[in-house]
Motif scaffolding. Sequence first.
Motif, PDB file in Angstrom:
ATOM      1  N   GLU A  74       0.911  -1.205  -0.128  1.00 20.74           N
ATOM      2  CA  GLU A  74       0.021   0.190  -0.072  1.00 20.74           C
ATOM      3  C   GLU A  74       0.893   1.068   0.090  1.00 20.74           C
ATOM      4  O   GLU A  74       2.185   1.317   0.657  1.00 20.74           O
ATOM      5  N   TYR A  75       0.572   2.212  -0.827  1.00 21.45           N
ATOM      6  CA  TYR A  75       1.497   3.311  -0.709  1.00 21.45           C
ATOM      7  C   TYR A  75       0.475   4.740  -0.632  1.00 21.45           C
ATOM      8  O   TYR A  75      -0.827   4.534  -0.797  1.00 21.45           O
ATOM      9  N   ASP A  76       1.153   5.673  -0.162  1.00 21.22           N
ATOM     10  CA  ASP A  76       0.344   6.977   0.111  1.00 21.22           C
ATOM     11  C   ASP A  76       0.164   7.767  -1.339  1.00 21.22           C
ATOM     12  O   ASP A  76       0.789   7.070  -2.409  1.00 21.22           O
ATOM     13  N   GLU A  77      -0.494   8.785  -1.240  1.00 22.83           N
ATOM     14  CA  GLU A  77      -0.590   9.506  -2.390  1.00 22.83           C
ATOM     15  C   GLU A  77       0.645  10.244  -3.092  1.00 22.83           C
ATOM     16  O   GLU A  77       0.580  10.437  -4.319  1.00 22.83           O
ATOM     17  N   ASN A  78       1.827  10.240  -2.415  1.00 19.83           N
ATOM     18  CA  ASN A  78       3.066  10.597  -2.883  1.00 19.83           C
ATOM     19  C   ASN A  78       3.872   9.399  -3.395  1.00 19.83           C
ATOM     20  O   ASN A  78       5.063   9.528  -3.501  1.00 19.83           O
ATOM     21  N   GLY A  79       3.052   8.069  -3.384  1.00 16.04           N
ATOM     22  CA  GLY A  79       3.975   7.046  -3.708  1.00 16.04           C
ATOM     23  C   GLY A  79       4.985   6.525  -2.833  1.00 16.04           C
ATOM     24  O   GLY A  79       5.845   5.634  -2.896  1.00 16.04           O
ATOM     25  N   LYS A  80       4.792   6.811  -1.338  1.00 16.22           N
ATOM     26  CA  LYS A  80       5.525   6.498  -0.344  1.00 16.22           C
ATOM     27  C   LYS A  80       4.904   5.169   0.490  1.00 16.22           C
ATOM     28  O   LYS A  80       3.602   5.172   0.530  1.00 16.22           O
TER      29      LYS A  80
END
Lengths: 527, 73
Positions: A74-80
């Motif tokens: 799973e990634y956050d909206e910044n791709g982290k």
Amino acid sequence: MEQNSATGNEKKEPVWQPEIDELNLRKSFAEQMGGPAGVERQHKSGKLTCRERIDNLFDPNSFREIGELNGKAEYDENGKLIKVSPSSMVIGKGLIDGKKVVVAAEDFTVKAGSSEQASPEKMIFAERLALDHLMPMVRLVDAVGGSIRLLEKNQSTKIPGYDGWNINLGLVPIVAVALGPCAGLGAMRVVASHFSVMVKDISQVFAAGPQVVAPGTHETVTKEDLGGVQIHTKESGMVDNRADSEQDAFEQVRRFLSYLPPNVYEAPKRQDTEDSPDRREEALASIIPKNRRLPYKSRKILELVFDKGSLFEIGKDHGSSQITMLGRINGYPVGILANDPMIMGGSMTHTASEKIIRFVDMCDTFHLPVVNFFDQPGVAVGRNAESHSTLRMAVRAGMAISQATVPWCTFFIRRAFGVAGAIYEPRSRATIRYAWPSAYWGSIPIEGGVEAAYKRDILSAPDPLARRNELVEYYKRFETPFRTAEKFLMENIIDPRDTREILCDWIEEAYAQMPRLVGVKTRTMRI
Amino acid sequence: MAQVEIKSDISGMVWKIDVSAGASVNEEDAIITLESMKMEIPVTAPANGIVKEILVKEGDVVEEEQTVAILEV
């Protein structure tokens, strides 16, 4: 100029430290498996996690995982990266008694080990790795089988099966441990092995579990009743051995592999032994009772003859008139056959035949010489036996033995009668046979034979029973093994106490044949 | 004291009853002897204990897995 190595007092952070940190973070997600709740559920149901199992199975600190980063991220909206839910299968390599082995273990804490969160490629990779690199394969199976949710994930259906699940059993030893409810593909992975073991109370093996059985056949059954140790290690024989605990199961896996070479291109390895080749056991001269109606304990004979502590029984509770064991003689691994007169008189039942076929094929595949302690009253008789095609199964067992190319040595210790009396060794080559003085044999037992051949004579006698007994006594004089040896129809009659010494001498000849034996075996169709 | 069912592993005819109810037996002692496949096959005590009840008599035909006696251990 940028300096990469710390030559002075100051220590600089490595260039790739952020990526190494991410690697370690991702590894830590793998270590967490299905999360604390899943791990707790696994422990509460009396089971180890797949990683604990791997630690228990392998030599300390020898496991090297493959595909640790495999999972659903799973990634956050910044791709982290936020987190990774690991795949439901752990694979890798490790050492068992110093020998490299491939393992594939389902993680039941992740979606009950279901294929929903497994990468099929991972399981196939493990099997291919074992096959291509010629290492034994151990499957630790704990999986409920396919999941209907996979349809939603893939937005389609597929024809069942994966390439590689029917790995060539003719190349490397494959061992399977059932460690939970194993249905469908999981059950297949248990069964398609050279040796399988299941743990009482926690393991069940079936084509489909109770929830599929009930709507299908209207049969209400618990999972233990449907696929527990009682049905599969005793009634069906679909799984070879039962274990009392997971540790016991892993010990059995290590034990089984200790007798086998890592692949068919190598010979089984000798282990040093403190047991003397000259050990002579007095008990062997009296262990077979003179009274032919009295049975004896065949396992005791095997314990007296083979290296002390070296016996490992396979399939004890199924087809039990026949005993199959692995053992060592002067340190050399061998396959052992023996009849158990305590069970069905030691006769050739359909289950005993199946057991012989499976065991002899395994010994032949991995070049284990076979020693047979033969006491065969014949093929099982009666309507029940006929309904199970017992004679055809016995003939199949005979063909399996005849197709075997491994060295073979037979000790005739008591009876050899009827069709099954001929099924004891590959018949087309120079035979290695020894008889104990307690041995007797024939196409037909004297008691029944006299009644058939002299029916009218007996019935017309003034005292039919006395006439029958007189005839039996008359024919018994021909039954001594010495008369057979006079005609060179039995090569050797020995003092039973010499059995170990004879075997220790023979096993050197047997292992000298290994250069000819190694490699892949081919067999023809059996009836 | 727990009660244990002593079962026959094989089918056969009861040839003789080796001990009576109330007898104290050791593990592996014969409880009854069956005649099967022309041999006398003992059905033995799975543990040390006292025979509570013998459930068969001489001449009875027993089936595989049939309980033939009860042992108190």
